[in-house]
Design a protein around this motif. Structure first.
Motif, PDB file in Angstrom:
ATOM      1  N   ALA A 291       0.993  -1.277   0.041  1.00  0.00           N
ATOM      2  CA  ALA A 291       0.013   0.088  -0.086  1.00  0.00           C
ATOM      3  C   ALA A 291       0.775   1.225  -0.068  1.00  0.00           C
ATOM      4  CB  ALA A 291      -0.997  -0.023   1.146  1.00  0.00           C
ATOM      5  N   ALA A 292       1.975   1.237   0.918  1.00  0.00           N
ATOM      6  CA  ALA A 292       2.933   2.639   0.988  1.00  0.00           C
ATOM      7  C   ALA A 292       3.393   2.642  -0.387  1.00  0.00           C
ATOM      8  CB  ALA A 292       3.942   2.300   1.942  1.00  0.00           C
ATOM      9  N   THR A 293       3.971   1.600  -1.207  1.00  0.00           N
ATOM     10  CA  THR A 293       4.390   1.541  -2.388  1.00  0.00           C
ATOM     11  C   THR A 293       3.378   2.408  -3.458  1.00  0.00           C
ATOM     12  OG1 THR A 293       5.719  -0.282  -2.315  1.00  0.00           O
ATOM     13  CG2 THR A 293       5.274   0.417  -4.507  1.00  0.00           C
ATOM     14  N   PHE A 294       2.278   2.189  -3.495  1.00  0.00           N
ATOM     15  CA  PHE A 294       1.281   2.729  -4.432  1.00  0.00           C
ATOM     16  C   PHE A 294       0.961   3.974  -3.932  1.00  0.00           C
ATOM     17  CE2 PHE A 294       1.200  -1.792  -6.024  1.00  0.00           C
ATOM     18  CZ  PHE A 294       0.816  -1.269  -7.382  1.00  0.00           C
ATOM     19  N   LEU A 295       0.909   4.426  -2.854  1.00  0.00           N
ATOM     20  CA  LEU A 295       0.579   5.764  -2.249  1.00  0.00           C
ATOM     21  C   LEU A 295       1.906   6.587  -2.639  1.00  0.00           C
ATOM     22  CD1 LEU A 295      -0.954   5.088   1.268  1.00  0.00           C
ATOM     23  CD2 LEU A 295      -2.117   6.063  -0.971  1.00  0.00           C
ATOM     24  N   ILE A 296       3.187   6.088  -2.342  1.00  0.00           N
ATOM     25  CA  ILE A 296       4.219   6.964  -2.887  1.00  0.00           C
ATOM     26  C   ILE A 296       4.523   7.095  -4.277  1.00  0.00           C
ATOM     27  CG2 ILE A 296       6.921   6.722  -2.872  1.00  0.00           C
ATOM     28  CD1 ILE A 296       6.544   5.213  -0.327  1.00  0.00           C
ATOM     29  N   LEU A 297       3.972   5.911  -5.185  1.00  0.00           N
ATOM     30  CA  LEU A 297       4.045   6.153  -6.614  1.00  0.00           C
ATOM     31  C   LEU A 297       2.966   7.224  -6.959  1.00  0.00           C
ATOM     32  CD1 LEU A 297       4.516   2.477  -7.778  1.00  0.00           C
ATOM     33  CD2 LEU A 297       6.129   4.212  -7.820  1.00  0.00           C
ATOM     34  N   ASP A 298       2.050   7.471  -6.227  1.00  0.00           N
ATOM     35  CA  ASP A 298       0.807   8.346  -6.640  1.00  0.00           C
ATOM     36  C   ASP A 298       1.169   9.745  -5.980  1.00  0.00           C
ATOM     37  OD1 ASP A 298      -1.135   7.455  -8.147  1.00  0.00           O
ATOM     38  OD2 ASP A 298      -2.804   7.570  -6.937  1.00  0.00           O
ATOM     39  N   GLY A 299       2.431   9.867  -5.516  1.00  0.00           N
ATOM     40  CA  GLY A 299       2.999  11.070  -5.064  1.00  0.00           C
ATOM     41  C   GLY A 299       2.695  11.687  -3.589  1.00  0.00           C
ATOM     42  N   VAL A 300       2.334  10.635  -2.778  1.00  0.00           N
ATOM     43  CA  VAL A 300       1.958  11.026  -1.154  1.00  0.00           C
ATOM     44  C   VAL A 300       3.392  10.913  -0.694  1.00  0.00           C
ATOM     45  CG1 VAL A 300       0.945  10.443   0.669  1.00  0.00           C
ATOM     46  CG2 VAL A 300      -0.214  10.104  -1.612  1.00  0.00           C
ATOM     47  N   PRO A 301       3.891  12.060   0.116  1.00  0.00           N
ATOM     48  CA  PRO A 301       5.067  11.835   1.034  1.00  0.00           C
ATOM     49  C   PRO A 301       4.511  11.806   2.401  1.00  0.00           C
ATOM     50  CG  PRO A 301       4.569  14.369   0.496  1.00  0.00           C
ATOM     51  CD  PRO A 301       3.296  13.207  -0.019  1.00  0.00           C
ATOM     52  N   PRO A 302       5.286  10.974   3.315  1.00  0.00           N
ATOM     53  CA  PRO A 302       5.027  10.711   4.738  1.00  0.00           C
ATOM     54  C   PRO A 302       4.853  12.047   5.443  1.00  0.00           C
ATOM     55  CG  PRO A 302       6.896   9.385   3.874  1.00  0.00           C
ATOM     56  CD  PRO A 302       6.467  10.381   2.714  1.00  0.00           C
ATOM     57  N   SER A 303       3.799  12.267   6.307  1.00  0.00           N
ATOM     58  CA  SER A 303       3.764  13.555   6.712  1.00  0.00           C
ATOM     59  C   SER A 303       2.919  13.359   8.055  1.00  0.00           C
ATOM     60  CB  SER A 303       3.139  14.666   5.977  1.00  0.00           C
ATOM     61  OG  SER A 303       1.579  14.490   5.835  1.00  0.00           O
ATOM     62  N   ASN A 304       2.422  14.373   8.810  1.00  0.00           N
ATOM     63  CA  ASN A 304       1.653  14.439   9.978  1.00  0.00           C
ATOM     64  C   ASN A 304       0.446  14.720   9.726  1.00  0.00           C
ATOM     65  OD1 ASN A 304       3.615  13.364  11.851  1.00  0.00           O
ATOM     66  ND2 ASN A 304       4.222  15.335  12.433  1.00  0.00           N
ATOM     67  N   LYS A 305      -0.033  14.793   8.347  1.00  0.00           N
ATOM     68  CA  LYS A 305      -1.418  15.134   8.128  1.00  0.00           C
ATOM     69  C   LYS A 305      -1.989  14.192   7.147  1.00  0.00           C
ATOM     70  CE  LYS A 305      -1.162  19.551   7.405  1.00  0.00           C
ATOM     71  NZ  LYS A 305      -1.425  21.198   7.304  1.00  0.00           N
ATOM     72  N   LEU A 306      -3.317  14.021   7.084  1.00  0.00           N
ATOM     73  CA  LEU A 306      -4.022  13.407   6.003  1.00  0.00           C
ATOM     74  C   LEU A 306      -3.333  11.995   5.385  1.00  0.00           C
ATOM     75  CD1 LEU A 306      -5.577  16.800   4.562  1.00  0.00           C
ATOM     76  CD2 LEU A 306      -6.711  15.284   6.178  1.00  0.00           C
ATOM     77  N   GLN A 307      -3.343  12.122   4.432  1.00  0.00           N
ATOM     78  CA  GLN A 307      -3.082  11.029   3.428  1.00  0.00           C
ATOM     79  C   GLN A 307      -1.549  10.669   3.909  1.00  0.00           C
ATOM     80  OE1 GLN A 307      -4.205  13.392   1.747  1.00  0.00           O
ATOM     81  NE2 GLN A 307      -6.070  12.668   0.483  1.00  0.00           N
ATOM     82  N   GLY A 308      -0.538  11.545   4.043  1.00  0.00           N
ATOM     83  CA  GLY A 308       0.654  11.484   4.739  1.00  0.00           C
ATOM     84  C   GLY A 308       0.813  10.622   5.891  1.00  0.00           C
ATOM     85  N   TYR A 309      -0.252  11.134   6.647  1.00  0.00           N
ATOM     86  CA  TYR A 309      -0.194  10.531   8.099  1.00  0.00           C
ATOM     87  C   TYR A 309      -0.416   9.230   7.916  1.00  0.00           C
ATOM     88  CZ  TYR A 309      -1.458   9.504  12.863  1.00  0.00           C
ATOM     89  OH  TYR A 309      -1.582   8.921  14.186  1.00  0.00           O
ATOM     90  N   VAL A 310      -1.288   8.610   7.143  1.00  0.00           N
ATOM     91  CA  VAL A 310      -1.793   7.229   6.679  1.00  0.00           C
ATOM     92  C   VAL A 310      -0.562   6.473   6.373  1.00  0.00           C
ATOM     93  CG1 VAL A 310      -3.058   5.854   5.718  1.00  0.00           C
ATOM     94  CG2 VAL A 310      -4.070   7.736   6.684  1.00  0.00           C
ATOM     95  N   LEU A 311       0.123   7.187   5.226  1.00  0.00           N
ATOM     96  CA  LEU A 311       1.450   6.533   4.746  1.00  0.00           C
ATOM     97  C   LEU A 311       2.436   6.470   5.958  1.00  0.00           C
ATOM     98  CD1 LEU A 311       3.115   5.676   2.586  1.00  0.00           C
ATOM     99  CD2 LEU A 311       3.707   8.181   1.894  1.00  0.00           C
TER     100      LEU A 311
END
Ligand code: SER
Length: 610
Positions: A291-311
């Motif tokens: 899941a992390a791979t596909f989120l990263i490929l879709d441009g999501v960076p890890p962060s403390n907010k929203l999609q980034g937090y889930v990643l």
């Protein structure tokens, strides 16, 4: 039969029955502040299920990568995953049950050659508002499904909407009764822990749901009742991972071709076999990293907010599980070994035929950051004199320490943690986050708020105004709208001067006060390109596209260099809507911030001018 074959056969089967194949939407929906992720194939199609005309017609088919954050805690058994590919076919007010059920039966039994005796179906039993689905029952019988393979369930199992059963649906949301197909793994003995008798919806793992035909024909009303929609729709979804398991009669989806190379790589990295107590953790690692791979490929960076937090949670949880399995978790500084993840990530990319080192880089950096947090957490634990369940939960929340780890560390220190208290805190939090995520979905795409719609049209004006002022190298890179503000990311190499910002803002307000009409068109892709409509041409588009044009006959100028202007549009963009009808409805706006997001990408925030 490979999963690629299943995917291709499905698309071909429905294309030959009059369906148009549509491209998949991104995992992170654009311009939809109501939800974090695309979690089903129907989500991007809500406006069309409600009656808007789809450019490709009334019969659609696709394969949609989906992510369900709410299923994180379910992962670990033989079948749950957060990321999956969903095969979907839709009737937008066209065919209904009489076509859908025989087609899906034919696809399963003929195309995939699934053994009819191992297939079971479920049908909605009815409630005080919606009658029992006698029609589906008769169709299944006519297809030769024996009565002892047909089961009835209520709204908890045989009703589908984005928010679940009718009681949970917010006003405006659509849904309906469904009919599911299950595959029986006869090699699995029923476990009485889950009840005396096994049945398709039993949790023991003998049955696997492989397809769901939803009959979307209701919309929730403000007064809580359900009203029939003007059109009756079919929304079918079948998980590719589960179909792959059924076709190969492999009851554990993590041992199918879509996961086995990943669990093998995990086993190799840790030096343990995929068996016994290890399987659950290995499944979690495999799921989360995929899941992390596909989120990263879709441009999501890890962060403390929203999609980034889930990643971030996905990566941290897999890191903890890796360390826990290899017995290195409680050894300080042991977490820095992100190299262990490389072969696992490679295995994931290879399954999907992708070549990139971005995933490894992002995950490696996040693990590095996490190592520091974790060291800090371990120090905290050493300081604590007495740990109660609440404190254990805080550690879980803040540092990602699973309960068992905290318990183990205190056992070593001679302390005992109150598990009941931990569980109570955990449940409280789960209810809260469920409420929060239901809030994220409130209204869904079915009910775009008025202000969000205004901001959406303002986004198109902003995009064009930026191109007017800064040049055609400006391209939208992302956008996010709430009822408070619009946020717009675009390609540009340098900081925008105050003067340029003022120019952009002035153009936007001019176009707003001019009261330009907003037009919706459905065009052939080629024609839309010829008209110089702005689109993200690295993305796959269907052969017919939806375009919004602001200001028809805006300044009809036959000499204009740009074809768009010659056609008389101020702005012309590929977009699914919704938009206001006239720019005057937007009201004046103000640019409140301009900043860099990353190299070559700038971000602008716009509010309503009060
Ligand atoms: N919407 C249904 C689901 O997600 C079928 O596509 O299961």
């Amino acid at each position: 039969m490979s999963s690629k074959d299943i995917r291709e056969k499905y698309i071909k089967f429905f294309v030959s029955r009059g369906h148009k194949q549509i491209p998949a939407a991104k995992l992170v929906p654009e311009n939809d502040p109501t939800t974090l992720f695309t979690s089903s194939g129907m989500q991007p199609l809500v406006p069309y299920l409600l009656g808007q005309k789809h450019p490709e017609g009334k019969r659609l088919v696709d394969c949609q990568p989906s992510f369900r954050a709410e299923d994180i805690e379910e992962v670990g058994d033989n079948r749950h995953t957060t990321f999956f590919e969903m095969l979907g076919n839709w009737s937008l007010g066209d065919y209904f049950k009489v076509e859908q059920l025989p087609w899906i039966w034919e696809f399963f039994t003929k195309e995939l050659s699934l053994d009819k005796d191992k297939l079971y179906v479920s049908v909605f039993e009815g409630n005080n508002e919606v009658p029992k689905d006698e029609e589906s029952l008769e169709i299944w019988r006519s297809l030769g499904v024996d009565d002892d393979h047909i089961f009835f369930y209520g709204v908890d199992k045989n009703w589908w909407s984005c928010s679940g059963s009718p009681n949970n649906m917010p006003a405006g949301e659509i849904g309906g009764p469904d009919s599911e197909v299950f595959y029986e793994f006869t090699q699995i003995e029923h476990d009485k822990i889950y009840g005396d008798k096994c049945h398709p919806n039993c949790e023991c793992g003998r049955f696997l749901e492989i397809g769901n035909s939803v009959f979307i024909e209701y919309q929730k009303q403000q007064d809580g009742s359900l009203k029939e929609l003007p059109q009756k729709n079919v929304d079918f979804g079948g998980g590719l991972e589960r179909l792959t398991a059924a076709v190969s009669n492999t009851h554990d989806i993590f041992q199918t071709v879509l996961y086995k190379p990943i669990t093998d790589a995990i086993a190799q990295a840790i030096g343990l076999k995929y068996e016994g107590d290890n399987t659950s953790s290995m499944r979690i690692i495999a799921d989360h990293l995929k899941a992390a791979t596909f989120l990263i490929l879709d441009g999501v960076p890890p962060s403390n907010k929203l999609q980034g937090y889930v990643l971030r949670r996905l990566i941290r949880r897999s890191t903890i599980k890796m360390r826990q399995l290899s017995g290195k978790l409680i050894r300080r500084k042991a977490l820095l070994i992100s190299d262990e993840f490389t072969p696992i990530i490679q295995a994931i990319l290879t399954i999907y035929g992708k070549q990139t080192n971005i995933v490894e880089k992002v995950i490696g950096e996040e693990i590095g950051r996490f190592a520091k947090t974790l060291d800090h957490g371990l120090k905290e634990i050493e300081k604590i004199e007495n740990i109660d369940g609440k404190k254990a939960f805080d550690l879980y929340q803040t540092f990602g320490f699973p309960y068992e780890i905290t318990e183990e560390l205190f056992r070593q220190k001679g302390q005992k943690v109150n598990k009941e208290q931990f569980k109570a805190e955990f449940e409280k939090h789960k209810t809260l986050s469920r409420t929060a995520s239901a809030g994220m979905f409130k209204g869904g795409l079915a009910d775009h708020g008025e202000i969000v719609t205004k901001f959406h049209t303002a986004t198109h004006l902003l995009h064009q105004a930026l191109r007017d002022v800064l040049g055609p190298q400006v391209f939208q890179k992302g956008s996010n709208i709430t009822s408070e503000r619009l946020r717009f990311d675009f390609s540009f190499e340098r900081k925008i001067t105050e003067e340029e910002i003022k120019q952009v803002e002035d153009i936007m307000n001019k176009r707003i006060t001019e009261g330009l009409k907003v037009d919706h068109m459905t065009l052939d892709l080629q024609k839309a390109k010829e008209m110089n409509a702005i689109g993200l041409f690295h993305e796959k588009y269907a052969s017919k596209v939806s375009i919004y044009g602001v200001g028809p006959n805006f300044q009809l100028d036959p000499q204009a260099k740009d074809k768009r202007e010659r056609d008389g549009y101020y702005s012309l963009e590929f977009c699914g809507g919704p938009h206001v009808d006239n720019t005057s409805i937007i009201g004046k706006v103000k640019i409140i911030k301009e900043e860099a997001v990353s190299s070559g990408i700038r971000r602008i925030r716009v509010k309503r001018a009060s």
